[in-house]
Design a protein around this motif. Sequence first.
Motif, mmCIF file in Angstrom:
data_model
loop_
_atom_site.group_PDB
_atom_site.id
_atom_site.type_symbol
_atom_site.label_atom_id
_atom_site.label_comp_id
_atom_site.label_asym_id
_atom_site.label_seq_id
_atom_site.Cartn_x
_atom_site.Cartn_y
_atom_site.Cartn_z
ATOM 1 N N ARG A 97 0.853 -1.190 0.000
ATOM 2 C CA ARG A 97 0.000 0.000 0.000
ATOM 3 C C ARG A 97 0.889 1.241 0.000
ATOM 4 O O ARG A 97 1.847 1.334 0.750
ATOM 5 C CB ARG A 97 -0.875 0.033 1.257
ATOM 6 C CG ARG A 97 -2.025 -0.936 1.261
ATOM 7 C CD ARG A 97 -2.737 -0.868 2.601
ATOM 8 N NE ARG A 97 -3.951 -1.641 2.605
ATOM 9 C CZ ARG A 97 -5.143 -1.189 2.245
ATOM 10 N NH1 ARG A 97 -5.272 0.065 1.841
ATOM 11 N NH2 ARG A 97 -6.203 -1.960 2.289
ATOM 12 N N GLY A 98 0.547 2.194 -0.824
ATOM 13 C CA GLY A 98 1.307 3.436 -0.855
ATOM 14 C C GLY A 98 2.684 3.302 -1.460
ATOM 15 O O GLY A 98 3.539 4.170 -1.264
ATOM 16 N N PHE A 99 2.901 2.204 -2.218
ATOM 17 C CA PHE A 99 4.228 1.973 -2.797
ATOM 18 C C PHE A 99 4.659 3.122 -3.711
ATOM 19 O O PHE A 99 5.782 3.648 -3.591
ATOM 20 C CB PHE A 99 4.230 0.652 -3.577
ATOM 21 C CG PHE A 99 5.516 0.378 -4.312
ATOM 22 C CD1 PHE A 99 6.606 -0.150 -3.637
ATOM 23 C CD2 PHE A 99 5.650 0.656 -5.667
ATOM 24 C CE1 PHE A 99 7.809 -0.408 -4.301
ATOM 25 C CE2 PHE A 99 6.836 0.411 -6.338
ATOM 26 C CZ PHE A 99 7.916 -0.122 -5.647
ATOM 27 N N LYS A 100 3.782 3.520 -4.615
ATOM 28 C CA LYS A 100 4.140 4.570 -5.572
ATOM 29 C C LYS A 100 4.442 5.900 -4.888
ATOM 30 O O LYS A 100 5.489 6.505 -5.158
ATOM 31 C CB LYS A 100 3.041 4.726 -6.626
ATOM 32 C CG LYS A 100 2.958 3.545 -7.598
ATOM 33 C CD LYS A 100 1.889 3.779 -8.651
ATOM 34 C CE LYS A 100 1.824 2.600 -9.635
ATOM 35 N NZ LYS A 100 0.757 2.813 -10.656
ATOM 36 N N PRO A 101 3.548 6.414 -4.028
ATOM 37 C CA PRO A 101 3.896 7.685 -3.376
ATOM 38 C C PRO A 101 5.104 7.580 -2.459
ATOM 39 O O PRO A 101 5.824 8.555 -2.268
ATOM 40 C CB PRO A 101 2.632 8.049 -2.584
ATOM 41 C CG PRO A 101 1.868 6.791 -2.465
ATOM 42 C CD PRO A 101 2.175 5.999 -3.690
ATOM 43 N N ARG A 102 5.362 6.388 -1.896
ATOM 44 C CA ARG A 102 6.558 6.232 -1.062
ATOM 45 C C ARG A 102 7.821 6.368 -1.905
ATOM 46 O O ARG A 102 8.768 7.065 -1.511
ATOM 47 C CB ARG A 102 6.536 4.872 -0.360
ATOM 48 C CG ARG A 102 7.798 4.579 0.456
ATOM 49 C CD ARG A 102 7.588 3.372 1.362
ATOM 50 N NE ARG A 102 8.849 2.812 1.843
ATOM 51 C CZ ARG A 102 9.589 3.336 2.801
ATOM 52 N NH1 ARG A 102 9.197 4.443 3.391
ATOM 53 N NH2 ARG A 102 10.713 2.768 3.178
ATOM 54 N N VAL A 103 7.831 5.708 -3.061
ATOM 55 C CA VAL A 103 8.994 5.812 -3.943
ATOM 56 C C VAL A 103 9.101 7.228 -4.505
ATOM 57 O O VAL A 103 10.196 7.805 -4.564
ATOM 58 C CB VAL A 103 8.903 4.791 -5.097
ATOM 59 C CG1 VAL A 103 10.028 5.018 -6.106
ATOM 60 C CG2 VAL A 103 8.974 3.366 -4.545
ATOM 61 N N LEU A 104 7.952 7.806 -4.897
ATOM 62 C CA LEU A 104 7.948 9.157 -5.445
ATOM 63 C C LEU A 104 8.343 10.189 -4.400
ATOM 64 O O LEU A 104 8.812 11.278 -4.746
ATOM 65 C CB LEU A 104 6.563 9.495 -6.012
ATOM 66 C CG LEU A 104 6.162 8.747 -7.288
ATOM 67 C CD1 LEU A 104 4.729 9.072 -7.687
ATOM 68 C CD2 LEU A 104 7.117 9.099 -8.431
ATOM 69 N N THR A 105 8.142 9.856 -3.124
ATOM 70 C CA THR A 105 8.589 10.738 -2.043
ATOM 71 C C THR A 105 10.082 10.595 -1.817
ATOM 72 O O THR A 105 10.814 11.585 -1.703
ATOM 73 C CB THR A 105 7.849 10.421 -0.727
ATOM 74 O OG1 THR A 105 6.448 10.640 -0.906
ATOM 75 C CG2 THR A 105 8.346 11.312 0.403
ATOM 76 N N ASN A 106 10.554 9.357 -1.751
ATOM 77 C CA ASN A 106 11.942 9.111 -1.383
ATOM 78 C C ASN A 106 12.937 9.415 -2.498
ATOM 79 O O ASN A 106 14.082 9.781 -2.202
ATOM 80 C CB ASN A 106 12.109 7.656 -0.922
ATOM 81 C CG ASN A 106 11.716 7.465 0.518
ATOM 82 O OD1 ASN A 106 12.463 7.766 1.437
ATOM 83 N ND2 ASN A 106 10.493 6.970 0.730
ATOM 84 N N MET A 107 12.532 9.275 -3.755
ATOM 85 C CA MET A 107 13.460 9.604 -4.847
ATOM 86 C C MET A 107 13.891 11.070 -4.784
ATOM 87 O O MET A 107 15.082 11.363 -4.645
ATOM 88 C CB MET A 107 12.831 9.280 -6.202
ATOM 89 C CG MET A 107 12.918 7.823 -6.597
ATOM 90 S SD MET A 107 12.336 7.560 -8.293
ATOM 91 C CE MET A 107 13.628 8.374 -9.236
#
Length: 298
Positions: free
Chosen positions: A259-269
């Motif tokens: 859950r929230g994989f995309k926004p987590r990656v988009l946040t951390n990049m």
Amino acid sequence: MDIEDGHDYESLGANSTMAQNAIAGAMAGIGEHCIMYPVDSIRTRMQVLSTPELGTAIKDASKKQLRNHKNLWKGVYSVIMGAGPAHAIHFAAYEFCKEKFNRKLASNTKIRAPGSSFEISNQLIASVLKQRMQLRDSTYRSVRECAKKVYANEGLRAFYISFPTTVSMSIPFQSVQFATYEYCRSRFDPEGAYNPKAHMMAGAVAGAIASSVTTPLDVVKTLLQTKGSSKDAEIKTCSGFREATNIIYNRHGIRGFFRGFKPRVLTNMPSTAISWSVYEYFKWFLASEEGDKFIDRI
């Protein structure tokens, strides 16, 4: 771009003082977390949704949150209070340990410094407050109010219930991030000069990889840190890592841990790219003559 005092940029960890590394780290932490805070709020809200239809939930959540974008900044002050001191210690410890280990091993191998333990202990409470305030139905008006109510209703344990999960996530996250960053930095900039583009690219790759492999643990951590605000009886009475894992798996299967994989990656990049870029810049600046004057003034 060269250092005015003639120092080789790669050796700045040794030439710069602990205070310089700490100041650079504090600036990096504040910049990293504040700029990407709204995206992180979306990630938190996606991870605590109780609907079984994950794809539909993500779309609905994103639309609602973008319409009410001001609420995405709730709790940002908790990050400022936690990220500055935590990253100051984190990067100072990283530079100190890396220099000691590299000297001892007499090689150019980049060693990941054990700074995550400092960051974990410093940011755990701030993380709990941040995620409570990020919830869509949060009624807290300030970080202080949130802290007082959480403590009054749930006690001190509420701030540390996710400690084992946070430790188990932060150690691999930071290990992967530092190792990947150092490797990519050496590939993008073999000469080791101050190169903002190389620092940003290396940071982005490091953030993407580190956040990808630790997302399942982040989902468990979010459930534990926000369970006190949940209206779901099973989640509210969840007592630890194993029980949280069972709840997620029983309701959503393996997909639930992403859950929230995309926004987590988009946040951390971008946040990791910002963090390393800001850190490398301040490390360079503080080692210059202007930086010496700045240190003297403070």
